[in-house]
Design a protein around this motif. Structure first.
Motif, PDB file in Angstrom:
ATOM      1  N   GLY A   9       0.728  -1.098   0.108  1.00 43.51           N
ATOM      2  CA  GLY A   9      -0.152  -0.043  -0.076  1.00 43.51           C
ATOM      3  C   GLY A   9       0.895   1.178  -0.025  1.00 43.51           C
ATOM      4  N   VAL A  10       1.899   1.279   0.865  1.00 40.57           N
ATOM      5  CA  VAL A  10       2.711   2.477   0.920  1.00 40.57           C
ATOM      6  C   VAL A  10       3.612   2.525  -0.525  1.00 40.57           C
ATOM      7  CG1 VAL A  10       4.902   3.393   2.036  1.00 40.57           C
ATOM      8  CG2 VAL A  10       3.169   2.642   3.574  1.00 40.57           C
ATOM      9  N   LEU A  11       3.996   1.494  -0.976  1.00 41.26           N
ATOM     10  CA  LEU A  11       4.588   1.634  -2.359  1.00 41.26           C
ATOM     11  C   LEU A  11       3.587   2.122  -3.380  1.00 41.26           C
ATOM     12  CD1 LEU A  11       7.035  -1.692  -2.100  1.00 41.26           C
ATOM     13  CD2 LEU A  11       7.737   0.779  -1.793  1.00 41.26           C
ATOM     14  N   ALA A  12       2.429   1.574  -3.274  1.00 41.60           N
ATOM     15  CA  ALA A  12       1.506   1.951  -4.533  1.00 41.60           C
ATOM     16  C   ALA A  12       1.139   3.487  -4.353  1.00 41.60           C
ATOM     17  CB  ALA A  12       0.288   1.224  -4.477  1.00 41.60           C
ATOM     18  N   LEU A  13       1.054   4.003  -3.058  1.00 40.07           N
ATOM     19  CA  LEU A  13       0.615   5.164  -2.676  1.00 40.07           C
ATOM     20  C   LEU A  13       1.804   6.264  -3.174  1.00 40.07           C
ATOM     21  CD1 LEU A  13      -1.376   7.250  -1.223  1.00 40.07           C
ATOM     22  CD2 LEU A  13      -0.234   6.778   0.897  1.00 40.07           C
ATOM     23  N   LEU A  14       2.847   5.994  -2.701  1.00 35.79           N
ATOM     24  CA  LEU A  14       3.894   6.717  -3.105  1.00 35.79           C
ATOM     25  C   LEU A  14       4.217   6.764  -4.765  1.00 35.79           C
ATOM     26  CD1 LEU A  14       6.635   5.905  -0.343  1.00 35.79           C
ATOM     27  CD2 LEU A  14       5.305   7.877  -0.822  1.00 35.79           C
ATOM     28  N   ALA A  15       4.148   5.568  -5.287  1.00 37.58           N
ATOM     29  CA  ALA A  15       4.049   5.664  -6.818  1.00 37.58           C
ATOM     30  C   ALA A  15       3.308   6.259  -7.325  1.00 37.58           C
ATOM     31  CB  ALA A  15       4.318   4.006  -7.405  1.00 37.58           C
ATOM     32  N   GLY A  16       1.888   6.328  -7.039  1.00 37.20           N
ATOM     33  CA  GLY A  16       0.922   6.890  -7.481  1.00 37.20           C
ATOM     34  C   GLY A  16       1.004   8.645  -7.361  1.00 37.20           C
ATOM     35  N   ILE A  17       1.424   8.877  -6.324  1.00 34.11           N
ATOM     36  CA  ILE A  17       1.727  10.273  -6.087  1.00 34.11           C
ATOM     37  C   ILE A  17       2.862  10.885  -6.891  1.00 34.11           C
ATOM     38  CG2 ILE A  17       2.545  11.946  -4.466  1.00 34.11           C
ATOM     39  CD1 ILE A  17       1.350  10.474  -2.321  1.00 34.11           C
ATOM     40  N   VAL A  18       3.825  10.178  -7.221  1.00 32.22           N
ATOM     41  CA  VAL A  18       4.882  10.436  -8.024  1.00 32.22           C
ATOM     42  C   VAL A  18       4.469  10.599  -9.657  1.00 32.22           C
ATOM     43  CG1 VAL A  18       7.129   9.923  -9.088  1.00 32.22           C
ATOM     44  CG2 VAL A  18       6.689   9.704  -6.737  1.00 32.22           C
ATOM     45  N   TRP A  19       3.619   9.423  -9.875  1.00 26.58           N
ATOM     46  CA  TRP A  19       3.263   9.599 -11.205  1.00 26.58           C
ATOM     47  C   TRP A  19       2.196  10.682 -11.520  1.00 26.58           C
ATOM     48  CZ3 TRP A  19       1.757   3.535 -11.694  1.00 26.58           C
ATOM     49  CH2 TRP A  19       2.956   2.968 -11.647  1.00 26.58           C
ATOM     50  N   THR A  20       1.396  11.031 -10.613  1.00 27.14           N
ATOM     51  CA  THR A  20       0.400  12.087 -10.576  1.00 27.14           C
ATOM     52  C   THR A  20       1.260  13.344 -10.863  1.00 27.14           C
ATOM     53  OG1 THR A  20      -1.072  11.045  -9.290  1.00 27.14           O
ATOM     54  CG2 THR A  20      -1.365  13.450  -9.790  1.00 27.14           C
ATOM     55  N   GLY A  42      -1.983   7.924 -12.125  1.00 21.37           N
ATOM     56  CA  GLY A  42      -1.508   8.124 -10.648  1.00 21.37           C
ATOM     57  C   GLY A  42      -2.522   8.078  -9.586  1.00 21.37           C
ATOM     58  N   PRO A  43      -3.434   9.219  -9.638  1.00 25.16           N
ATOM     59  CA  PRO A  43      -4.459   9.058  -8.436  1.00 25.16           C
ATOM     60  C   PRO A  43      -5.220   7.800  -8.360  1.00 25.16           C
ATOM     61  CG  PRO A  43      -4.811  10.951 -10.000  1.00 25.16           C
ATOM     62  CD  PRO A  43      -3.852  10.214 -10.539  1.00 25.16           C
ATOM     63  N   ILE A  44      -5.654   7.005  -9.430  1.00 23.76           N
ATOM     64  CA  ILE A  44      -6.234   5.554  -9.486  1.00 23.76           C
ATOM     65  C   ILE A  44      -5.301   4.755  -8.592  1.00 23.76           C
ATOM     66  CG2 ILE A  44      -6.701   3.561 -10.675  1.00 23.76           C
ATOM     67  CD1 ILE A  44      -7.541   5.677 -12.986  1.00 23.76           C
ATOM     68  N   VAL A  45      -3.847   4.607  -8.632  1.00 23.49           N
ATOM     69  CA  VAL A  45      -3.023   3.848  -7.988  1.00 23.49           C
ATOM     70  C   VAL A  45      -2.938   4.448  -6.861  1.00 23.49           C
ATOM     71  CG1 VAL A  45      -0.452   3.234  -7.881  1.00 23.49           C
ATOM     72  CG2 VAL A  45      -1.766   3.385 -10.319  1.00 23.49           C
ATOM     73  N   ALA A  46      -2.745   5.934  -6.451  1.00 26.14           N
ATOM     74  CA  ALA A  46      -2.677   6.147  -4.968  1.00 26.14           C
ATOM     75  C   ALA A  46      -3.865   5.757  -4.361  1.00 26.14           C
ATOM     76  CB  ALA A  46      -2.431   7.509  -5.151  1.00 26.14           C
ATOM     77  N   VAL A  47      -5.012   5.873  -4.874  1.00 27.50           N
ATOM     78  CA  VAL A  47      -6.060   5.505  -3.936  1.00 27.50           C
ATOM     79  C   VAL A  47      -6.180   3.787  -3.865  1.00 27.50           C
ATOM     80  CG1 VAL A  47      -8.702   5.082  -4.296  1.00 27.50           C
ATOM     81  CG2 VAL A  47      -7.576   7.415  -4.839  1.00 27.50           C
ATOM     82  N   VAL A  48      -5.851   3.198  -4.756  1.00 33.54           N
ATOM     83  CA  VAL A  48      -5.641   1.694  -4.617  1.00 33.54           C
ATOM     84  C   VAL A  48      -4.734   1.450  -3.423  1.00 33.54           C
ATOM     85  CG1 VAL A  48      -5.034  -0.654  -5.336  1.00 33.54           C
ATOM     86  CG2 VAL A  48      -6.329   1.051  -6.791  1.00 33.54           C
ATOM     87  N   GLY A  49      -3.782   2.173  -3.536  1.00 38.03           N
ATOM     88  CA  GLY A  49      -2.688   1.935  -2.210  1.00 38.03           C
ATOM     89  C   GLY A  49      -3.036   2.493  -1.102  1.00 38.03           C
ATOM     90  N   LEU A  50      -3.625   3.515  -0.944  1.00 37.25           N
ATOM     91  CA  LEU A  50      -4.360   3.884   0.314  1.00 37.25           C
ATOM     92  C   LEU A  50      -5.425   2.858   0.821  1.00 37.25           C
ATOM     93  CD1 LEU A  50      -4.630   6.270   2.483  1.00 37.25           C
ATOM     94  CD2 LEU A  50      -6.295   7.189   0.963  1.00 37.25           C
ATOM     95  N   VAL A  51      -6.125   2.258  -0.047  1.00 38.86           N
ATOM     96  CA  VAL A  51      -7.028   1.275   0.373  1.00 38.86           C
ATOM     97  C   VAL A  51      -6.409  -0.008   0.923  1.00 38.86           C
ATOM     98  CG1 VAL A  51      -8.768  -0.511  -0.306  1.00 38.86           C
ATOM     99  CG2 VAL A  51      -8.915   1.983  -1.249  1.00 38.86           C
ATOM    100  N   LEU A  52      -5.128  -0.418   0.280  1.00 41.49           N
ATOM    101  CA  LEU A  52      -4.586  -1.600   0.904  1.00 41.49           C
ATOM    102  C   LEU A  52      -3.710  -1.063   2.269  1.00 41.49           C
ATOM    103  CD1 LEU A  52      -2.683  -2.810  -2.504  1.00 41.49           C
ATOM    104  CD2 LEU A  52      -4.510  -3.890  -1.174  1.00 41.49           C
TER     105      LEU A  52
END
Length: 60
Positions: A9-20, A42-52
């Motif tokens: 979740g943390v990795l996906a959240l960080l990747a989503g933020i960077v991609w955004t 980016g925001p889609i991946v960040a939201v998935v990361g936050l949920v995880l």
């Protein structure tokens, strides 16, 4: 097993933020910079990361 959700979740959240930020051309120096595709993905991946992350951090 919950720590796996937290780490992923943390990795996906960080990747989503960077991609955004790259998609919005805030972070430059990449082929993703200024691309609308990454500003949407980016925001889609960040939201998935936050949920995880929240699922892994939640107590039973």
């Amino acid at each position: 097993m919950r720590w796996v959700f937290v780490v992923v979740g943390v990795l996906a959240l960080l990747a989503g933020i960077v991609w955004t930020l790259q998609g919005l051309d805030v972070l430059g120096g990449s082929s993703m910079s200024g691309s609308t595709r990454w500003a949407v993905i980016g925001p889609i991946v960040a939201v998935v990361g936050l949920v995880l992350l929240l699922r892994g951090a939640r107590r039973r």
